[in-house]
Design an enzyme around this catalytic site. Structure first.
Site, PDB file in Angstrom:
ATOM      1  N   HIS A 196       0.995  -1.141   0.046  1.00 46.67           N
ATOM      2  CA  HIS A 196       0.045  -0.128  -0.063  1.00 46.67           C
ATOM      3  C   HIS A 196       1.096   1.228  -0.040  1.00 46.67           C
ATOM      4  O   HIS A 196       1.961   1.146   0.509  1.00 46.67           O
ATOM      5  CB  HIS A 196      -0.934   0.103   1.175  1.00 46.67           C
TER       6      HIS A 196
ATOM      7  N   CYS B 252      -6.008   2.320   5.711  1.00 43.98           N
ATOM      8  CA  CYS B 252      -6.831   1.018   6.272  1.00 43.98           C
ATOM      9  C   CYS B 252      -6.183   0.648   7.495  1.00 43.98           C
ATOM     10  O   CYS B 252      -5.252   1.221   7.917  1.00 43.98           O
ATOM     11  CB  CYS B 252      -6.486  -0.081   4.976  1.00 43.98           C
TER      12      CYS B 252
ATOM     13  N   GLU C 243       0.806   4.026   1.683  1.00 46.45           N
ATOM     14  CA  GLU C 243       1.538   4.177   3.289  1.00 46.45           C
ATOM     15  C   GLU C 243       2.802   3.310   3.650  1.00 46.45           C
ATOM     16  O   GLU C 243       3.736   3.905   3.911  1.00 46.45           O
ATOM     17  CB  GLU C 243       0.386   4.310   4.035  1.00 46.45           C
TER      18      GLU C 243
ATOM     19  N   CYS D  54      -2.425  -0.070   7.134  1.00 46.87           N
ATOM     20  CA  CYS D  54      -1.614   1.239   7.184  1.00 46.87           C
ATOM     21  C   CYS D  54      -1.505   1.967   8.162  1.00 46.87           C
ATOM     22  O   CYS D  54      -0.554   2.478   8.478  1.00 46.87           O
ATOM     23  CB  CYS D  54      -2.029   1.906   5.846  1.00 46.87           C
TER      24      CYS D  54
END
Length: 165
Positions: free
Chosen positions: A57, A87, A59, A90
Site C-alpha cells: 500500500h 486502512c 503508506e 497502514c
C-alpha cells in the site's frame, strides 16, 4: 483573489498527484508522502497489483522508503500525508513506525464507492474471535516438541545487544 495553500495542503496535493499518476502506471489510486521533522520528503504509491504484494500500500511503501533513507525504523516526529484514510494495516504500520500524525484527503467511504471497501477489515476486528471469518488460534507445543512457546522471547530478553523497538 488568490489564496495561498498551506504547506499541509501542498503535501496532501502531492500525495493525490502521486495517486492519480500511479493509476496509469499499473498501480492503485493511492499515494503517500512522509515528511521528516527536518523537512525531508519520502514518497510511496500503491504497488499491490504491480508487485503482486498485498502489503504494498502507498503508506507502507512511503514508510519503507523513509526508514530505508533515514536508516531507522523509528519515524517519531514524521508526518504521513496520504491520499486516502489509511486502512487498518497502514494505520498499524504508521503506529509501529511511531509516526507523529496522519493527514488524509478522501475517507474510507470515498474509497468504498470506488471499489476499495475495507469495511470487512474493520468488521473483522469488531467481531468476537470465535465468529471471525479467518480463524486465528493459539496452539501450545507439548514439551516433547523440544522448544517452548516463549523460547524466542526468552532469547530476546537475554540478548544484551538487542535493539528495542
Amino acid at each position: 483573489m488568490s489564496t495561498t495553500i498551506t504547506q499541509e495542503e501542498q503535501y496532501l496535493a502531492r500525495a493525490l498527484s502521486l495517486a492519480s499518476a500511479n493509476v496509469h502506471n499499473s498501480g492503485g489510486p493511492f499515494g503517500a508522502v512522509i515528511v521528516s521533522p527536518d523537512g525531508r520528503v519520502f514518497e510511496g504509491v500503491n504497488r499491490v497489483t504491480a508487485n503482486n504484494d498485498p502489503t504494498a500500500h502507498a503508506e507502507v511503501m512511503a514508510i519503507r522508503e523513509a526508514c530505508r533513507s533515514l536508516e531507522t525504523f523509528d519515524l517519531s516526529g514524521c508526518i504521513l500525508y496520504t491520499s486516502c484514510e489509511p486502512c487498518p494495516m497502514c494505520l498499524s504500520s504508521a503506529l509501529w513506525a511511531r509516526v507523529k500524525h496522519v493527514v488524509y484527503a478522501a475517507n474510507r467511504h470515498d474509497a468504498a464507492r470506488a471499489g476499495f471497501d475495507d469495511a470487512v477489515f474493520y468488521e473483522y476486528f469488531a467481531t468476537p474471535v470465535e465468529e471471525r471469518s479467518m480463524p486465528v488460534r493459539q496452539c501450545r507445543l507439548s514439551p516433547s516438541a523440544g522448544i517452548g512457546d516463549c523460547a524466542p522471547f526468552e532469547a530476546w530478553s537475554t540478548l544484551a545487544a538487542r535493539v528495542d523497538y
